[in-house]
Design an enzyme around this catalytic site. Structure first.
Site, PDB file in Angstrom:
ATOM      1  N   PRO A   2     -10.845  29.910   6.674  1.00 25.52           N
ATOM      2  CA  PRO A   2     -11.783  29.556   7.750  1.00 25.52           C
ATOM      3  C   PRO A   2     -11.305  28.296   8.473  1.00 25.52           C
ATOM      4  CG  PRO A   2     -12.904  29.778   5.614  1.00 25.52           C
ATOM      5  CD  PRO A   2     -11.439  29.792   5.344  1.00 25.52           C
ATOM      6  N   GLU A   3     -11.224  28.371   9.790  1.00 22.49           N
ATOM      7  CA  GLU A   3     -10.848  27.213  10.593  1.00 22.49           C
ATOM      8  C   GLU A   3     -12.119  26.592  11.167  1.00 22.49           C
ATOM      9  OE1 GLU A   3      -7.913  25.855  10.984  1.00 22.49           O
ATOM     10  OE2 GLU A   3      -6.665  27.380  10.020  1.00 22.49           O
TER      11      GLU A   3
END
Ligand code: ZN
Length: 279
Positions: A2-3
């Protein structure tokens, strides 16, 4: 992994579903995450607390808990690590494999933290101590804040020979600019990823800054459109998908000029650029 845009998407979803709700209990099923989960502390601090707001710093979710009697205001800090997900389960659903922490929420709902690779974290930090916590004290500016500006980058990059791409990805200067976003932003700004950060002009920093903000904001907008999945039966968070102009396109034609996109490894990370558009 996840960014930042995905974490922001999750934050917005949780803000809608969790703000003002009461945490009734916590069940820690696995303590061995990136930092050991302090089960006793969570059991002491969480039950009976109301969620005041949902914040985010870098890729940390900050669930602010109201003060309650002798318990002072605190943050339930959650990091999704490499593979973490946080979602409301369906009523009566058996927790999926790798569900490590379950929060019981008012209205007989359950918020599940699931993380197969266990690089995530669940911790509690008193609000008064957050700024001095070593996980937060060295973080750079938020990319979408006003503090993140061309002048900010220009001043901090003078005399540095470090490649501009590595400079941008250093979380002590600005958080949340991962490998993909750095490659894309430098392409759109027309700056070669290996150019010394100290030799990037104020004008070019202006373009890079504008593009970083645009690319992240667009990713967040797209994440928002898939937010319905957030409550879906499989309990997965929504993913964002942005049009990638150079990243992952090594050997293909540049969408702007038709030159062949090159791939180079910079500090161990795949870097993609157009030799003609980026100088
Ligand atoms: Zn090109």
């Amino acid at each position: 992994m996840p960014e930042l845009p995905e974490v922001e998407t999750v934050r917005r979803g949780l803000q809608r579903l969790l703000k003002g709700e009461l945490i009734k209990g916590v069940d820690v099923r696995e303590t061995r995450l990136r930092y050991p989960v302090d089960t006793r502390r969570l059991r002491r601090e969480l039950p009976g607390r109301r969620v005041k707001s949902l914040g985010r710093r870098a890729k940390y979710l900050l669930i602010r808990l109201e003060e309650d009697g002798s318990r002072e205001e605190a943050f339930l800090v959650i990091h999704l690590g490499m593979s973490g997900r946080i979602y409301f389960s369906e009523p009566g659903e058996t927790p999926q494999l790798h569900t490590h922490v379950i929060f019981s929420i008012s209205g007989d709902r359950e918020l599940h933290f699931r993380d197969p690779r266990r690089f995530g974290m669940v911790d509690l930090v008193p609000a008064a101590l957050l700024d001095e916590d070593k996980r937060f004290s060295n973080l750079g500016v938020e990319p979408l804040s006003d503090e993140c500006s061309a002048e900010y980058f220009f001043e901090r990059s003078r005399k540095l020979r470090q490649p501009v791409k590595n400079f941008l990805m250093d979380g002590r200067r600005v958080v949340g600019v991962g490998n993909i976003y750095a490659s894309e932003a430098l392409f759109l700004a027309g700056v070669h990823p290996q150019r010394a950060a100290g030799r990037v002009s104020l004008k070019s920093w202006g373009r890079i800054t504008a593009v970083v903000k645009e690319v992240l904001a667009e990713a967040i907008r797209q994440g928002g459109t898939t937010l319905n999945d957030f409550q879906g039966p499989d309990g997965t968070a929504g993913y964002f998908q942005v049009l990638l102009r150079v990243y992952g396109r090594g050997g293909e034609e540049c969408l702007e000029c038709g030159s062949i996109i090159r791939r180079k490894v910079l500090s161990g990370r795949s870097t993609f650029y157009c030799p003609r558009c980026q100088r």
